[in-house]
Design a protein around this motif. Structure first.
Motif, PDB file in Angstrom:
ATOM      1  N   ASP A  43       1.208  -1.318   0.408  1.00  0.00           N
ATOM      2  CA  ASP A  43       0.106  -0.381  -0.317  1.00  0.00           C
ATOM      3  C   ASP A  43       0.571   1.367  -0.082  1.00  0.00           C
ATOM      4  N   ASN A 110      -4.577   2.540   2.480  1.00  0.00           N
ATOM      5  CA  ASN A 110      -5.911   1.352   1.563  1.00  0.00           C
ATOM      6  C   ASN A 110      -6.510   2.931   1.447  1.00  0.00           C
ATOM      7  N   THR A 219      -6.117  -1.942  -4.919  1.00  0.00           N
ATOM      8  CA  THR A 219      -5.756  -3.718  -3.986  1.00  0.00           C
ATOM      9  C   THR A 219      -4.444  -4.189  -5.278  1.00  0.00           C
ATOM     10  N   ARG A 220      -4.692  -4.041  -5.977  1.00  0.00           N
ATOM     11  CA  ARG A 220      -3.684  -4.485  -7.539  1.00  0.00           C
ATOM     12  C   ARG A 220      -2.319  -4.686  -6.754  1.00  0.00           C
ATOM     13  N   ILE A 222      -1.842  -4.988  -4.201  1.00  0.00           N
ATOM     14  CA  ILE A 222      -0.915  -6.020  -2.968  1.00  0.00           C
ATOM     15  C   ILE A 222      -0.938  -6.988  -3.448  1.00  0.00           C
TER      16      ILE A 222
END
Length: 295
Positions: A43, A110, A219-220, A222
């Motif tokens: 993040d 996030n 989210t990508r 992660i």
């Protein structure tokens, strides 16, 4: 089995593996110095990449300036993360508590990114655009060449820093035994903070370079972080060269699995790789048992 395309698969795997390697080196640098696994790494990379994108699209600055801004943002976020964890560290918190702390920082970043940048998936411009270059019948995108160059420069620069600077010497001393380093007059809190900053800046570099390939949202990164973590486990969580080699291997293996077996098993392979390496050789290919205490 089609082997004619194997060199192309290896070349493209090395390209994406370089990004995993940069992410893994950031993981390992923080862990070697402070013995903390930073699960906010992804993040931090995501937030830094969004700031770079803001610079490119809203501020109209050149790519290289946006790239430098992302590095600075990643560095600062690393300092902030270390500062937030410092009270728990000073009270002797165990490794699980600190891991949960990094996850909390990850969730906080996030949420902030969602409020500042939105929740939609966006495209990120490549460093250099143009037709791929062909070398021995292997097509290499211009962006991949940038990734190779940046990865090589970072690897060499980090090696020289660790071997030939006072900060590097202090980091290596803390990696061996933080208590002994403190007795020798090293400010372990200051060195740990710089390690967090530099390691997080490495993650920011990976985030900016991987965003044009996988797009950018909350989210990508992660998944990229998980693959960087797998690379660190494969190479050895105490070995910077091992982490870099592990990243290249994960990239190549992932590409081969995706082409010869199924792209649906690429991520499954990464998780399976972590389990197998931990079962067979917990220290990784080039790693060593951890010594010393947390800082």
């Amino acid at each position: 089995m089609n082997l004619d395309i194997l060199p192309q698969l290896i070349a493209s795997g090395l390209s994406v593996g370089s990004l995993y390697a940069i992410m893994a080196v950031g993981f390992v640098l923080i862990f070697k110095t402070t013995h903390i696994v930073n699960f906010s790494h992804g993040d931090i990379a995501m937030f830094s990449a969004f700031v770079a994108l803001l610079g490119l699209t809203s501020w109209g600055i050149p790519y290289w300036q946006a790239f430098l801004i992302a590095i600075v943002v990643g560095f600062v976020l690393g300092l902030v993360a270390n500062t937030l964890l410092r009270p728990a560290i000073s009270r002797g918190a165990n490794v699980f508590t600190l891991m949960i702390g990094t996850l909390g920082i990850s969730l906080m970043l996030n949420a902030l990114a969602g409020n500042f940048f939105g929740y939609q998936t966006v495209s990120f411009p490549r460093a250099i655009i143009g037709p791929p270059l062909r070398i021995f019948d292997i097509a290499i995108t211009r962006h991949s060449i940038v990734v190779f160059i940046v990865g090589g420069i970072l690897a060499i620069g980090l090696y020289l820093m660790l071997k030939h600077t006072r900060l590097g010497t202090a980091m290596r001393a803390m990696a061996r035994n933080s208590r002994a380093a403190q007795l020798m007059g090293i400010s372990i809190a200051s060195v740990a903070m710089l390690a967090w900053g530099i390691g997080s800046a490495m993650g920011a570099v990976a985030g900016v370079l991987v965003a044009p390939v996988v797009f950018l949202d909350l989210t990508r990164m992660i998944l990229v972080m998980i693959k960087g973590f797998a690379a660190a486990v494969l190479g050895g969580f105490t070995s910077l060269p091992g982490a870099f080699i592990g990243g290249l291997l994960v990239g190549v293996f992932e590409n081969l699995i995706g082409f010869y077996i199924s792209s649906q098993f690429q991520t499954t392979f990464v998780f399976l790789l972590i389990v197998i390496i931990l079962a067979i050789k917990p220290t990784g290919l080039l790693g060593a048992p951890v010594a010393g205490g947390r800082t």
